[in-house]
Structures are given as C-alpha cells and as structure tokens.
Enzyme design. Structure first.
Site, mmCIF file in Angstrom:
data_model
loop_
_atom_site.group_PDB
_atom_site.id
_atom_site.type_symbol
_atom_site.label_atom_id
_atom_site.label_comp_id
_atom_site.label_asym_id
_atom_site.label_seq_id
_atom_site.Cartn_x
_atom_site.Cartn_y
_atom_site.Cartn_z
ATOM 1 N N SER A 17 10.427 5.353 4.255
ATOM 2 C CA SER A 17 9.784 4.041 4.426
ATOM 3 C C SER A 17 8.663 3.862 3.407
ATOM 4 O O SER A 17 8.194 4.836 2.799
ATOM 5 C CB SER A 17 9.210 3.968 5.854
ATOM 6 O OG SER A 17 8.497 2.771 6.071
ATOM 7 N N TYR A 161 -7.544 8.355 12.671
ATOM 8 C CA TYR A 161 -6.929 8.185 11.343
ATOM 9 C C TYR A 161 -7.955 8.437 10.232
ATOM 10 O O TYR A 161 -7.678 9.182 9.270
ATOM 11 C CB TYR A 161 -6.360 6.765 11.245
ATOM 12 C CG TYR A 161 -5.596 6.471 9.969
ATOM 13 C CD1 TYR A 161 -4.294 6.922 9.790
ATOM 14 C CD2 TYR A 161 -6.179 5.712 8.951
ATOM 15 C CE1 TYR A 161 -3.584 6.635 8.628
ATOM 16 C CE2 TYR A 161 -5.482 5.419 7.790
ATOM 17 C CZ TYR A 161 -4.187 5.876 7.626
ATOM 18 O OH TYR A 161 -3.499 5.593 6.476
HETATM 19 N N1 LIG Z 1 0.315 1.258 3.860
HETATM 20 C C1 LIG Z 1 -0.961 1.353 3.618
HETATM 21 O O1 LIG Z 1 -1.673 0.346 3.506
HETATM 22 C C2 LIG Z 1 -1.615 2.693 3.461
HETATM 23 C C3 LIG Z 1 -2.967 2.709 3.094
HETATM 24 C C4 LIG Z 1 -3.593 3.933 2.922
HETATM 25 C C5 LIG Z 1 -2.904 5.113 3.112
HETATM 26 N N2 LIG Z 1 -1.605 5.068 3.476
HETATM 27 C C6 LIG Z 1 -0.933 6.353 3.677
HETATM 28 O O2 LIG Z 1 0.222 6.405 2.870
HETATM 29 C C7 LIG Z 1 1.230 7.168 3.519
HETATM 30 C C8 LIG Z 1 2.501 6.348 3.626
HETATM 31 O O3 LIG Z 1 2.232 5.180 4.394
HETATM 32 P P1 LIG Z 1 3.298 4.001 4.543
HETATM 33 O O4 LIG Z 1 2.540 2.749 4.591
HETATM 34 O O5 LIG Z 1 4.396 4.191 3.583
HETATM 35 O O6 LIG Z 1 3.819 4.311 6.038
HETATM 36 P P2 LIG Z 1 5.236 3.996 6.720
HETATM 37 O O7 LIG Z 1 4.949 3.918 8.166
HETATM 38 O O8 LIG Z 1 5.907 2.857 6.046
HETATM 39 O O9 LIG Z 1 6.084 5.330 6.397
HETATM 40 C C9 LIG Z 1 5.718 6.560 6.906
HETATM 41 C C10 LIG Z 1 6.938 7.455 6.935
HETATM 42 O O10 LIG Z 1 6.504 8.734 7.402
HETATM 43 C C11 LIG Z 1 7.481 9.243 8.279
HETATM 44 N N3 LIG Z 1 6.892 10.233 9.177
HETATM 45 C C12 LIG Z 1 6.058 10.005 10.224
HETATM 46 N N4 LIG Z 1 5.771 11.169 10.835
HETATM 47 C C13 LIG Z 1 6.441 12.144 10.169
HETATM 48 C C14 LIG Z 1 6.545 13.542 10.329
HETATM 49 N N5 LIG Z 1 5.934 14.195 11.340
HETATM 50 N N6 LIG Z 1 7.291 14.235 9.447
HETATM 51 C C15 LIG Z 1 7.932 13.605 8.444
HETATM 52 N N7 LIG Z 1 7.902 12.278 8.254
HETATM 53 C C16 LIG Z 1 7.149 11.547 9.115
HETATM 54 C C17 LIG Z 1 8.009 8.026 9.009
HETATM 55 O O11 LIG Z 1 9.292 8.272 9.597
HETATM 56 C C18 LIG Z 1 8.040 6.982 7.882
HETATM 57 O O12 LIG Z 1 9.291 6.994 7.223
HETATM 58 C C19 LIG Z 1 0.650 7.569 4.878
HETATM 59 O O13 LIG Z 1 0.104 8.853 4.788
HETATM 60 C C20 LIG Z 1 -0.440 6.544 5.094
HETATM 61 O O14 LIG Z 1 -1.446 7.019 5.955
HETATM 62 C C21 LIG Z 1 -0.936 3.890 3.658
#
Ligand SMILES: NC(=O)c1ccc[n+]([C@@H]2O[C@H](COP(=O)([O-])OP(=O)(O)OC[C@H]3O[C@@H](n4cnc5c(N)ncnc54)[C@H](O)[C@@H]3O)[C@@H](O)[C@H]2O)c1
Length: 252
Positions: A17, A161
């Site tokens: 994702s 978080y």
């Molecule tokens: N989207 C944002 O605005 C944002 C901002 C800052 C940081 N982040 C960080 O970036 C990273 C990706 O975020 P995103 O927006 O793509 O999130 P998302 O929810 O779109 O994707 C996260 C993915 O991680 C997988 N996942 C969850 N738990 C898991 C586990 N235990 N083992 C393996 N896979 C697991 C989920 O199945 C999912 O496919 C995260 O660490 C998030 O905290 C995102």
C-alpha cells in the site's frame, strides 16, 4: 530513466500500500530487483502484479512478512537469502500503523500494537537483515526508515504514533553509528501528509488545516517520498548517513 539501482536487490516492507507500493515502483524503475514485503500477502501480490503487468520488468517479488513478529522476520530473511543467493543491500522499513486516540482514553493494546509495528518492527527488520548483509558481505548497504514529521509536530491524539516515530529517529542514528564500519548506511525520512490509505482516514477538517499550513498548499504524493528513498538507496547518497530528512512540502 537513469538506472542507478541496476544490480541491487531491495526489500520494502509495507509494500502492499501507499508509500511502500510506490517505493517498489520507483526502485524497480531505477533498475533494482524488489522484494515487496507485507503482512497482507494479497496486497503484496497485488503490488507485484501491478508492476509486473506494466512493462518488460518482472522484477518485483511478493513476500509475506509480519514485522512485529521475530519469527516472521527471520523466516523472511532465510527465504530471501535462499531465493536470491544473497542478502538485499537495500532495506526500506515502510510498514507502519496508526491507532489514534486521546492519551487518557488510549487502550494499552493500541499503544502496544503501534509500538510493535512501527518501532520494534523497524528494530527487528533492521537487525536481522543487517546481519544477513554482513554475513553475505553485501557491498554498499542502505537502510531507510520511515519516521514522520509527527515525531516533531507531536499532534494531540497521537501519543503512541509520535513516540514511535521519534524513536525511529534515535534508532536510526544509533544504527548508523554501529553499521558504518560495515559500509551500511542508515537514514530516516520524515514525510509530511501524504495521500495514502493511512491519511485517507484522517478527518477532512484536519486535512484542510494541514494543507493551509503547508507552504506548498497540498498533500504529498507517495512517489515524492519514494524518489527520496531511491536517492538514499543509491550510491549517489554515499556520504549521507544517520540523517533524518524532512519531506513535507515545508510543513513544520
Ligand atoms: N501517509 C503519510 O502521510 C505518512 C506520513 C508520515 C509517515 N508515514 C509512514 O510511512 C509508512 C508508510 O505509510 P503509508 O501511508 O504508506 O501507510 P499505508 O497504511 O498505506 O500502508 C502501510 C502498509 O503496511 C502494512 N503493514 C502494517 N502492519 C504490518 C506488519 N506488522 N508487517 C508488515 N506489514 C505491515 C500494511 O498492510 C500496509 O500495506 C508508515 O511507516 C507511516 O507511518 C506516512
């Protein structure tokens, strides 16, 4: 397109994702072979299929990995090293979850779950894959950890978080100091608000406020994080180590 990652093998967690999926695409486009790891194997397969079906490359391989389980992580290392006869030299820790709620009402479970994936998961994947890199004498390793600008903004409702994402910054700095002698670099990225399923659940009112406060006046696209990840993964960033890079459109 430049092919600065040709010959490299990358593992991306959370690859089913958002930022993880986009990272698979960008690393692949720069020439890397990519292992798309996710707890949700169907989603990882979807990533591989989406990328594989698009063109001449069939270089994205789905892998089931739950980063919150040491057993799952060690199995993933063993499977990967057996399949590719080497260890990935690029590891992207993108798996992450939110369980937002006010501190006084936060169930212990929500704290533990977020800790287990975001911080302990980053620790276990980094430790086990770094060991494999060292064992296989992998050249020019690069580990990239997804922190968040929330580690510095410290939003209300995100005690769990924010604490894990601040922890990822410290963890990254320590790892960069310990792994330098093995020529493994470790860096963190602090994204702002990026258009992914994780942010889709944020109430519209909050997103509007974020956009107003962001100097670029918009949310980010996952590819804008993936491009910075690709830079950190490549030898073009060969002297960048222990850094925490904000990619927020200027949002503070
Ligand atoms: N989207 C944002 O605005 C944002 C901002 C800052 C940081 N982040 C960080 O970036 C990273 C990706 O975020 P995103 O927006 O793509 O999130 P998302 O929810 O779109 O994707 C996260 C993915 O991680 C997988 N996942 C969850 N738990 C898991 C586990 N235990 N083992 C393996 N896979 C697991 C989920 O199945 C999912 O496919 C995260 O660490 C998030 O905290 C995102």
């Amino acid at each position: 397109m430049a092919q600065q990652l040709v010959g490299k093998l990358a593992l991306v967690t959370g690859a089913g994702s958002g930022i993880g999926r986009s990272t698979c695409r960008v690393l692949r486009d720069y020439g890397a072979r990519v292992i798309a790891g996710d707890r949700n194997l169907n989603a990882a397969e979807e990533t591989a299929k989406e990328l594989g079906d698009r063109g001449e490359y069939y270089d994205v391989f789905p892998l089931e990995i739950d980063v919150s389980s040491m057993e799952s992580v060690t199995n993933a290392v063993a499977k990967t090293c057996k399949q590719f006869n080497t260890a990935p030299s690029i590891v992207v820790n993108s798996a992450g979850i939110t369980r937002d709620g006010y501190l006084l009402k936060m169930p212990e479970r929500d704290y533990d779950d977020v800790y287990s994936v975001n911080l302990k998961g980053t620790f276990m994947v980094t430790q086990q894959f770094a060991k494999a890199m060292i064992e296989h004498q992998t050249k020019g390793g690069s580990i990239i950890n997804l922190s968040s600008i929330v580690a510095k903004m410290n939003n209300i409702g995100q005690a769990n978080y924010a604490a894990t994402k601040a922890g990822v910054i410290s963890f990254t700095e320590v790892a960069s100091k310990e792994f330098g002698k093995f020529s493994i670099r470790v860096n963190a990225i602090l994204p702002g608000y990026i258009n992914t399923p994780m942010v889709a659940v944020v109430p519209d009112k909050i997103k509007e406020q974020v956009v107003m406060r962001c100097p670029l006046g918009r949310l980010g696209d996952p590819s804008e994080i993936a491009e910075v990840i690709a830079f950190l993964a490549s030898d073009k960033s060969s002297y960048v180590n222990g850094a925490s890079i904000e990619v927020t459109g200027g949002l503070k």
